[in-house]
Design a protein around this motif. Sequence first.
Motif, PDB file in Angstrom:
ATOM      1  N   GLY A  81       1.000  -0.826  -0.344  1.00 56.38           N
ATOM      2  CA  GLY A  81      -0.237  -0.012  -0.077  1.00 56.38           C
ATOM      3  C   GLY A  81       1.021   1.044   0.211  1.00 56.38           C
ATOM      4  O   GLY A  81       0.727   2.313  -0.390  1.00 56.38           O
ATOM      5  N   GLN A  82       2.045   1.154   0.589  1.00 62.04           N
ATOM      6  CA  GLN A  82       2.802   2.631   0.135  1.00 62.04           C
ATOM      7  C   GLN A  82       3.989   1.556  -0.248  1.00 62.04           C
ATOM      8  O   GLN A  82       5.232   2.345  -0.012  1.00 62.04           O
ATOM      9  CB  GLN A  82       3.545   2.621   2.453  1.00 62.04           C
ATOM     10  N   ASP A  83       3.954   0.783  -1.285  1.00 60.41           N
ATOM     11  CA  ASP A  83       5.251   0.000  -1.845  1.00 60.41           C
ATOM     12  C   ASP A  83       5.502   0.910  -3.127  1.00 60.41           C
ATOM     13  O   ASP A  83       5.138   0.016  -4.511  1.00 60.41           O
ATOM     14  CB  ASP A  83       5.265  -1.598  -1.790  1.00 60.41           C
ATOM     15  N   ARG A  84       5.932   2.384  -2.800  1.00 58.45           N
ATOM     16  CA  ARG A  84       5.722   2.785  -4.465  1.00 58.45           C
ATOM     17  C   ARG A  84       7.324   3.665  -4.760  1.00 58.45           C
ATOM     18  O   ARG A  84       7.877   4.272  -4.074  1.00 58.45           O
ATOM     19  CB  ARG A  84       4.977   3.784  -5.258  1.00 58.45           C
ATOM     20  N   TYR A  85       8.342   1.519  -5.079  1.00 62.92           N
ATOM     21  CA  TYR A  85       9.853   2.984  -5.438  1.00 62.92           C
ATOM     22  C   TYR A  85      10.075   3.117  -6.565  1.00 62.92           C
ATOM     23  O   TYR A  85       9.650   2.813  -7.507  1.00 62.92           O
ATOM     24  CB  TYR A  85      10.552   1.077  -4.790  1.00 62.92           C
ATOM     25  N   THR A  86      11.210   3.565  -6.718  1.00 69.18           N
ATOM     26  CA  THR A  86      11.842   4.595  -8.314  1.00 69.18           C
ATOM     27  C   THR A  86      12.921   3.219  -8.193  1.00 69.18           C
ATOM     28  O   THR A  86      12.899   2.577  -7.705  1.00 69.18           O
ATOM     29  CB  THR A  86      12.341   5.704  -7.885  1.00 69.18           C
ATOM     30  N   ILE A  87      12.932   3.756  -9.538  1.00 71.45           N
ATOM     31  CA  ILE A  87      13.652   2.912 -10.011  1.00 71.45           C
ATOM     32  C   ILE A  87      15.312   2.561  -9.387  1.00 71.45           C
ATOM     33  O   ILE A  87      16.029   1.861  -9.087  1.00 71.45           O
ATOM     34  CB  ILE A  87      14.224   2.939 -11.653  1.00 71.45           C
ATOM     35  N   GLY A  99       5.128   9.689 -15.458  1.00 76.21           N
ATOM     36  CA  GLY A  99       5.758   8.599 -16.597  1.00 76.21           C
ATOM     37  C   GLY A  99       6.816   7.859 -15.557  1.00 76.21           C
ATOM     38  O   GLY A  99       7.629   6.672 -16.363  1.00 76.21           O
ATOM     39  N   GLN A 100       7.474   8.552 -14.701  1.00 73.28           N
ATOM     40  CA  GLN A 100       8.479   7.629 -13.716  1.00 73.28           C
ATOM     41  C   GLN A 100       7.589   5.730 -13.408  1.00 73.28           C
ATOM     42  O   GLN A 100       6.740   5.706 -13.003  1.00 73.28           O
ATOM     43  CB  GLN A 100       8.742   8.395 -12.588  1.00 73.28           C
ATOM     44  N   ARG A 101       8.971   5.070 -13.616  1.00 74.47           N
ATOM     45  CA  ARG A 101       8.942   3.821 -13.258  1.00 74.47           C
ATOM     46  C   ARG A 101       8.210   3.778 -11.285  1.00 74.47           C
ATOM     47  O   ARG A 101       9.273   4.547 -11.247  1.00 74.47           O
ATOM     48  CB  ARG A 101      10.322   2.792 -13.656  1.00 74.47           C
ATOM     49  N   ARG A 102       6.631   3.588 -11.371  1.00 74.71           N
ATOM     50  CA  ARG A 102       6.767   2.914  -9.744  1.00 74.71           C
ATOM     51  C   ARG A 102       6.744   1.127  -9.254  1.00 74.71           C
ATOM     52  O   ARG A 102       5.614   0.438  -9.909  1.00 74.71           O
ATOM     53  CB  ARG A 102       5.342   3.117  -9.501  1.00 74.71           C
ATOM     54  N   PHE A 103       7.901   0.476  -9.213  1.00 70.29           N
ATOM     55  CA  PHE A 103       8.074  -0.509  -8.703  1.00 70.29           C
ATOM     56  C   PHE A 103       6.813  -1.194  -6.961  1.00 70.29           C
ATOM     57  O   PHE A 103       7.212   0.282  -6.259  1.00 70.29           O
ATOM     58  CB  PHE A 103       9.150  -1.018  -8.426  1.00 70.29           C
ATOM     59  N   SER A 104       6.757  -2.062  -6.971  1.00 69.07           N
ATOM     60  CA  SER A 104       6.047  -2.883  -5.869  1.00 69.07           C
ATOM     61  C   SER A 104       6.050  -3.583  -4.841  1.00 69.07           C
ATOM     62  O   SER A 104       7.711  -4.854  -5.567  1.00 69.07           O
ATOM     63  CB  SER A 104       4.551  -2.867  -6.638  1.00 69.07           C
ATOM     64  N   ASN A 105       6.456  -4.026  -4.121  1.00 74.36           N
ATOM     65  CA  ASN A 105       6.765  -5.219  -3.165  1.00 74.36           C
ATOM     66  C   ASN A 105       6.798  -6.364  -4.159  1.00 74.36           C
ATOM     67  O   ASN A 105       7.827  -7.302  -4.088  1.00 74.36           O
ATOM     68  CB  ASN A 105       6.240  -5.453  -1.623  1.00 74.36           C
ATOM     69  N   ARG A 106       5.480  -6.290  -5.015  1.00 80.77           N
ATOM     70  CA  ARG A 106       5.421  -7.591  -6.136  1.00 80.77           C
ATOM     71  C   ARG A 106       6.700  -7.827  -7.332  1.00 80.77           C
ATOM     72  O   ARG A 106       7.121  -8.940  -7.162  1.00 80.77           O
ATOM     73  CB  ARG A 106       4.395  -7.713  -6.263  1.00 80.77           C
ATOM     74  N   ASP A 107       6.937  -6.760  -7.559  1.00 81.37           N
ATOM     75  CA  ASP A 107       7.786  -6.512  -8.794  1.00 81.37           C
ATOM     76  C   ASP A 107       9.157  -6.769  -7.693  1.00 81.37           C
ATOM     77  O   ASP A 107      10.493  -7.521  -8.674  1.00 81.37           O
ATOM     78  CB  ASP A 107       8.145  -4.863  -8.966  1.00 81.37           C
ATOM     79  N   LEU A 108       9.229  -6.685  -6.674  1.00 78.57           N
ATOM     80  CA  LEU A 108      10.934  -7.129  -5.552  1.00 78.57           C
ATOM     81  C   LEU A 108      10.610  -8.423  -5.510  1.00 78.57           C
ATOM     82  O   LEU A 108      11.892  -9.016  -5.641  1.00 78.57           O
ATOM     83  CB  LEU A 108      10.917  -6.216  -4.694  1.00 78.57           C
ATOM     84  N   ASP A 109       9.329  -8.916  -5.226  1.00 80.22           N
ATOM     85  CA  ASP A 109       9.360 -10.177  -5.471  1.00 80.22           C
ATOM     86  C   ASP A 109      10.021 -11.405  -6.396  1.00 80.22           C
ATOM     87  O   ASP A 109      10.994 -11.839  -6.741  1.00 80.22           O
ATOM     88  CB  ASP A 109       8.179 -11.311  -4.665  1.00 80.22           C
ATOM     89  N   TRP A 110       9.771 -10.461  -7.340  1.00 76.57           N
ATOM     90  CA  TRP A 110       9.881 -11.267  -8.738  1.00 76.57           C
ATOM     91  C   TRP A 110      11.123 -10.683  -8.920  1.00 76.57           C
ATOM     92  O   TRP A 110      11.675 -11.995  -9.346  1.00 76.57           O
ATOM     93  CB  TRP A 110       8.900 -10.873 -10.242  1.00 76.57           C
TER      94      TRP A 110
END
Length: 150
Positions: free
Chosen positions: A23-29, A61-72
């Motif tokens: 829910g607060q997991d929006r990470y920059t590249i 347009g900036q990428r915003r990664f999630s915890n799910r992306d970190l798991d992947w």
Amino acid sequence: MESTSTRADICASAPSAHPRPDGQDRYTISEVAAFTGLTAHTLRWYERIGLMPHVDRSHTGQRRFSNRDLDWLAFVTKLRLTGMPVAHMVRYAELIREGDHTYEERQELLEATRRDVRTRIAELQDTLAVLDYKIDFYAGARRAPEGPSA
């Protein structure tokens, strides 16, 4: 739309603790690069080739990664360590996106990789035995007295 079982398939194992709660997991590249050890260039390349699909974007347009992306990414990193070719990893990602009916093909890909890993482990164990032998030889040679003993 993804099924629940497909979502669970993303993780190689139980996910590690994330830097931020869901829910607060929006990470920059750059943050993801720091967390994973991958470069921003590699992350962009993964996205371009279909290994890192559907990365959210901000309104600018900036990428915003999630915890799910970190798991992947943690799983992909493990696959890289196995020596799995990138093309096979991309195929695996495609199969996940295609849905649950691809379980058999996904399993086959992972089983083939496991066979390759086991072969490499056996080769490395054989190599380790040779190194141990040589190290023991040199250690013994240094301890042996020079010249005939009485």
